[in-house]
Design an enzyme around this catalytic site. Sequence first.
Site, short mmCIF file in Angstrom:
data_model
loop_
_atom_site.label_atom_id
_atom_site.label_comp_id
_atom_site.label_asym_id
_atom_site.label_seq_id
_atom_site.Cartn_x
_atom_site.Cartn_y
_atom_site.Cartn_z
N HIS A 1 10.11 15.18 -18.36
CA HIS A 1 11.01 14.91 -19.64
C HIS A 1 11.94 14.10 -19.87
O HIS A 1 11.98 12.98 -19.10
CB HIS A 1 11.65 15.96 -19.85
CG HIS A 1 13.35 15.74 -18.35
ND1 HIS A 1 12.76 16.22 -17.07
CD2 HIS A 1 13.93 15.28 -18.68
CE1 HIS A 1 14.00 15.95 -16.49
NE2 HIS A 1 14.97 15.28 -17.48
N HIS B 1 13.38 22.14 -18.82
CA HIS B 1 13.26 21.59 -20.17
C HIS B 1 11.89 20.70 -19.63
O HIS B 1 11.40 20.02 -19.30
CB HIS B 1 14.27 20.43 -20.30
CG HIS B 1 14.65 19.89 -19.16
ND1 HIS B 1 14.80 20.25 -18.23
CD2 HIS B 1 15.37 18.91 -19.39
CE1 HIS B 1 14.84 19.02 -17.27
NE2 HIS B 1 15.71 18.42 -18.00
N HIS C 1 17.35 8.57 -20.58
CA HIS C 1 16.09 8.95 -19.16
C HIS C 1 14.64 9.59 -19.60
O HIS C 1 14.40 10.15 -20.07
CB HIS C 1 17.07 9.41 -18.58
CG HIS C 1 16.77 10.47 -17.81
ND1 HIS C 1 18.28 11.61 -18.24
CD2 HIS C 1 16.30 11.50 -17.99
CE1 HIS C 1 17.96 12.84 -18.23
NE2 HIS C 1 16.86 12.67 -17.68
N HIS D 1 22.22 18.71 -10.11
CA HIS D 1 22.43 19.47 -12.31
C HIS D 1 22.58 20.90 -11.53
O HIS D 1 22.70 22.13 -11.25
CB HIS D 1 21.36 18.81 -12.28
CG HIS D 1 21.56 17.74 -13.32
ND1 HIS D 1 22.24 17.09 -13.73
CD2 HIS D 1 20.13 16.93 -13.38
CE1 HIS D 1 21.53 15.38 -14.02
NE2 HIS D 1 20.35 15.71 -13.76
N TYR E 1 19.73 9.42 -10.28
CA TYR E 1 19.60 8.60 -11.15
C TYR E 1 19.59 6.54 -11.04
O TYR E 1 20.43 6.57 -10.01
CB TYR E 1 20.55 8.55 -12.85
CG TYR E 1 20.60 10.16 -13.30
CD1 TYR E 1 19.51 10.54 -14.23
CD2 TYR E 1 21.04 11.18 -12.42
CE1 TYR E 1 19.02 11.76 -14.85
CE2 TYR E 1 20.93 12.35 -13.39
CZ TYR E 1 19.80 12.71 -14.52
OH TYR E 1 19.43 13.63 -15.25
N GLU F 1 15.07 8.88 -13.95
CA GLU F 1 15.50 9.82 -13.06
C GLU F 1 14.14 10.14 -12.31
O GLU F 1 12.79 10.23 -13.04
CB GLU F 1 15.95 11.29 -14.02
CG GLU F 1 16.67 11.88 -13.00
CD GLU F 1 16.67 13.66 -13.87
OE1 GLU F 1 16.06 13.88 -14.36
OE2 GLU F 1 17.26 14.79 -13.37
#
Lengths: 134, 310
Positions: free
Chosen positions: B155, B202, B217, B249, B258, B268
């Site tokens: 993503h 996501h 990112h 997260h 990251y 990431e």
Amino acid sequence: MSHRIRIVGLADGLLAPENASFEVRGDEHLLCGMERLGRRGIPVGCRGGGCGVCKVQVVAGSYHTRKMSRDCVSSTEETQGYALACRLYPDTDLDIRVVGKMGRAFTKAGPSPSQGGDSVTAGKSPAFDMSWRN
Amino acid sequence: MALTGVLRPGHVALRVLDMEASIHHYTQVMGLLETARDDKGRVFLKAWDEHDHHSVVLREADSAGMDYMGWRVDSNATLEKFAKDIEESGLASDLSWVAAGEHPQTGRRFRFTTSTGHVMELYAEKGKVGNGMPTLNPEIYPDGLKGMSPSRFDHCLLYGDDLDNTMKLFIEILGFTLTEQVIAGPDKLVISAFMTCSNKPHDVAFIRQPCKGKFHHASFLLDNWGEVLKAADLISRNRVSLDIGPTRHGITRGETIYFFDPSGNRNEVFSGGYISYPDRPVLTWTDDELGRAIFYHDRKLNEAFLSVVT
């Protein structure tokens, strides 16, 4: 061979403290030298010449640079001593002015956290800065 | 086929300042595989478990950042339908078709710019080059993987101003589902949206900021927390610029680290998360709890993480 870097000015025209200086080794860039010594003064971002937050202006001394994003330093600025600290290698002692600022994604004085909120951040909870929309 | 329409993020095209350093980073440290170079000097890469020809495109330029992100759709009929729907919606600008073959082994791409200033493209065809193993009685991973060796490009997180119309475009026109959102202030303004075209937490996310087309990112999938820690070892061993992590997260629940490529584009690698079906309730975070939402262990906002983009 190392060189002494003196911060003589901060962003927004603020004066740097008297002792704002650090040593940079011959093989390292300005930002690396500052970080290695645990010193502060220049905002640290990507360390790759891409994001622009570590932008400085060299006001005295000579140096060379590696490729920097044109979105961050224009060719005119480059001739005026502007550079990104993460791409800047001193050849002599340098006097620099900090130009770059960490973008302000959020404000430090946000609304206080709701009841039962996190005690670690209670009282200093930041909030996203949406003032740009007004 | 239950998963239809937009299937997945298929490629991300990044601008780099130094191609040689970038190739070293993406192939030797991250462990992506180079699949092609073209006469424009672009380099095409893929993660080991992706069957499609490429998922990362590098172009040497005088600035860093993202050129565009590409999405694979299920068929040419769907591609044409989306092109028509996007045009009629008025939610995107600079609509154009990119000819087949402009990317190696890739069909024609429908290109448009979102209201947040991000160039996106849809395509239905890209050559299957395989994952280094047979599809009949395979092994579980191929020999000779290097570096972090994520299994796929997963993503992007992007920054832009008009989040409302970009959300409308992805949700109402392209059929994405909102999985999580961050709201701020008394009027509960959505300042961040996490959206998926699949079962993932996501496939793309946006943060509302006063800019157009900015790149936060590109993310790649690892198997587990141990691999995230190994990635952290490789970051130090190779003197890669670390941003933050290893950590976790709150939003998406991903286990993450990251770092920056040699041109300052943030990468990431992560593992974990959850399965999101389209009827899963949207998770909402308020901005006064944003520290925990972003970094669940630290529970603090990290200025550099939120402010540094290319």
